[in-house]
Design a protein around this motif. Sequence first.
Motif, PDB file in Angstrom:
ATOM      1  N   GLU A  76       0.667  -1.414  -0.288  1.00 50.46           N
ATOM      2  CA  GLU A  76       0.090  -0.251  -0.305  1.00 50.46           C
ATOM      3  C   GLU A  76       0.832   1.665   0.207  1.00 50.46           C
ATOM      4  O   GLU A  76       1.661   0.961   0.837  1.00 50.46           O
ATOM      5  CB  GLU A  76      -0.759  -0.135   1.487  1.00 50.46           C
ATOM      6  N   GLY A  77       0.497   2.687  -0.323  1.00 51.15           N
ATOM      7  CA  GLY A  77       1.190   3.998  -1.023  1.00 51.15           C
ATOM      8  C   GLY A  77       2.511   3.773  -1.684  1.00 51.15           C
ATOM      9  O   GLY A  77       3.304   4.729  -2.134  1.00 51.15           O
ATOM     10  N   THR A  78       2.910   2.242  -2.927  1.00 47.69           N
ATOM     11  CA  THR A  78       3.966   2.395  -3.432  1.00 47.69           C
ATOM     12  C   THR A  78       3.448   3.063  -4.753  1.00 47.69           C
ATOM     13  O   THR A  78       2.041   2.889  -5.083  1.00 47.69           O
ATOM     14  CB  THR A  78       4.585   1.416  -3.784  1.00 47.69           C
ATOM     15  N   GLU A  79       4.069   3.598  -5.450  1.00 47.26           N
ATOM     16  CA  GLU A  79       3.507   3.976  -6.835  1.00 47.26           C
ATOM     17  C   GLU A  79       2.650   3.105  -7.335  1.00 47.26           C
ATOM     18  O   GLU A  79       2.153   2.712  -8.161  1.00 47.26           O
ATOM     19  CB  GLU A  79       4.723   4.378  -7.496  1.00 47.26           C
ATOM     20  N   SER A  81       1.353   1.028  -6.617  1.00 54.39           N
ATOM     21  CA  SER A  81      -0.485   0.041  -6.547  1.00 54.39           C
ATOM     22  C   SER A  81      -1.462   1.695  -6.484  1.00 54.39           C
ATOM     23  O   SER A  81      -2.252   1.022  -5.981  1.00 54.39           O
ATOM     24  CB  SER A  81      -0.444  -0.182  -4.411  1.00 54.39           C
ATOM     25  N   LEU A  82      -0.822   2.079  -6.925  1.00 58.35           N
ATOM     26  CA  LEU A  82      -1.431   3.756  -7.776  1.00 58.35           C
ATOM     27  C   LEU A  82      -1.346   3.404  -8.977  1.00 58.35           C
ATOM     28  O   LEU A  82      -2.377   4.923  -9.951  1.00 58.35           O
ATOM     29  CB  LEU A  82      -0.908   5.194  -7.417  1.00 58.35           C
TER      30      LEU A  82
END
Length: 104
Positions: A76-79, A81-82
Amino acid sequence: MNQKTHIFCSKQMTKRRVVLIREEPPPSPSTDSANSSNTMRVHVRYGECQRNHAANVGGYAVDGCREFMASNEEEEGTEASLTCAACGCHRNFHRRVVETEEAV
């Protein structure tokens, strides 16, 4: 409401600059905190992609991606995951849907 407002003016040629500094009292404690049995659950999901792939030529074309699926859900919160696994667009291009429900 008790607010203090300070106004500072400086004159340079014909221009004027006004700076407002407000001092507001801190928010009072909520009266609803005693009744904490009523809580709201907020669920956010991301729907269809709204990225306009033809904007640089003056047109309008979307890719048809119907729902955001994270490329890497474990971190969660990594590039990764976006980024959407289906269309490769950033999560911000997908329509944000906020669903709230009351939990008793």
